[in-house]
Scaffold this active site. Sequence first.
Site, short mmCIF file in Angstrom:
data_model
loop_
_atom_site.label_atom_id
_atom_site.label_comp_id
_atom_site.label_asym_id
_atom_site.label_seq_id
_atom_site.Cartn_x
_atom_site.Cartn_y
_atom_site.Cartn_z
N SER A 145 10.53 4.23 3.76
CA SER A 145 11.39 5.46 3.85
C SER A 145 12.24 5.90 2.65
CB SER A 145 12.13 5.49 5.25
OG SER A 145 11.39 5.33 6.24
N ASN A 156 1.96 5.48 -2.14
CA ASN A 156 0.88 4.91 -1.33
C ASN A 156 0.42 6.00 -0.26
OD1 ASN A 156 -0.77 3.62 0.52
ND2 ASN A 156 0.67 2.31 1.31
N GLU A 193 0.60 -2.85 7.41
CA GLU A 193 -0.22 -2.20 8.25
C GLU A 193 -1.68 -2.96 8.34
OE1 GLU A 193 0.19 1.72 6.24
OE2 GLU A 193 2.02 1.84 7.41
N HIS A 197 -0.20 -5.40 2.73
CA HIS A 197 0.52 -4.25 3.06
C HIS A 197 0.68 -4.63 4.59
CE1 HIS A 197 2.06 -0.40 4.88
NE2 HIS A 197 2.58 -0.20 3.68
N GLY A 233 5.72 5.93 0.69
CA GLY A 233 4.63 6.20 1.77
C GLY A 233 4.84 7.89 1.84
N GLY A 234 5.35 8.28 3.00
CA GLY A 234 5.30 9.65 3.35
C GLY A 234 5.85 10.53 2.29
N LYS A 290 -1.94 6.17 1.79
CA LYS A 290 -2.36 5.86 3.15
C LYS A 290 -3.70 6.72 3.54
CE LYS A 290 2.14 3.90 4.42
NZ LYS A 290 3.15 3.54 5.48
N GLU A 315 8.83 -4.56 1.78
CA GLU A 315 9.05 -3.35 2.78
C GLU A 315 9.11 -3.94 4.07
OE1 GLU A 315 6.09 -0.04 1.12
OE2 GLU A 315 4.87 -1.49 2.01
N GLY A 363 7.85 4.22 7.46
CA GLY A 363 7.54 5.60 8.04
C GLY A 363 8.55 6.02 9.27
#
Length: 263
Positions: free
Chosen positions: A222, A13, A108, A106, A243-244, A15, A178, A184
């Site tokens: 993470s 992802n 967010e 999600h 993600g990251g 983002k 999640e 994150g």
Amino acid sequence: MSGSTITPWVVGNWKMNPMQANTQQLLADLKQQLEQASIPHDVCKIGVAPTLLALLQVKNELATDAHEVFVVAQDVSRIAGTGAFTGEVSADLLKDSQVDYVLIGHSERREIFNDTPAILNEKIKNALAANLHIIYCVGESLEQRESGQAEQVVLQQICDIAGVVNPEQWVHITVAYEPIWAIGTGKTASPDDAQAMHAKIREGLSQITPEGQNIAILYGGSVKPENAVELAACPDINGALVGGASLNAESFVQIAQAFAQSK
Ligand code: PGA
């Protein structure tokens, strides 16, 4: 080996990242890493969710026979079809551009953009009607976990969509658990905690649909190469939403390898 018959999925992802020049670099790195790793699609499905701006470029460059990477939209409009809805992209438009997967719910989107369960249901209905495959995200906040409500919150999020998914449509749903406090932050749920929640989600899904045993449940929050092997070893963790770490091709492909090798 977990004994699960579900093919693992690893989805990056991206983002609201990266800038154009870095997208080119990331794509080049990904191609190279994927080529080296050559993970067969039936051993681990690999997907990437770039921004809408980069979606078709990534699709054209990565979704080739050699890599079989699928692209995922990060969100979809709650309005179907086409029309005068400035700024929106519908499920039908995604499908029309051969984008077959979408993330919905999600945290967010839920927290920053006020995607309520009612709005998410509109999105889910339209995505299913357009024959998209949905990665539906669920997860509790730190406050909810600390007050002992994590399970209840997550199971409610699963129940929220039960009314709009027809019995035959569950095959088009993948769930991503999640925990918000792990997104994150560098904090991951321990493999035991994550497995426990995944088992609960599977139980909840199985009460709603006979497909419950076959639905892939991804973990997100993470995920990185350092924790992927342990997470991948858990029987009800069928993949990762990353993600990251997905912004680094080497890390992302290492995570995919961890899942490919564990199942
Ligand atoms: P993270 O994000 O891997 O950076 O924690 C996961 C996600 O939000 O999908």
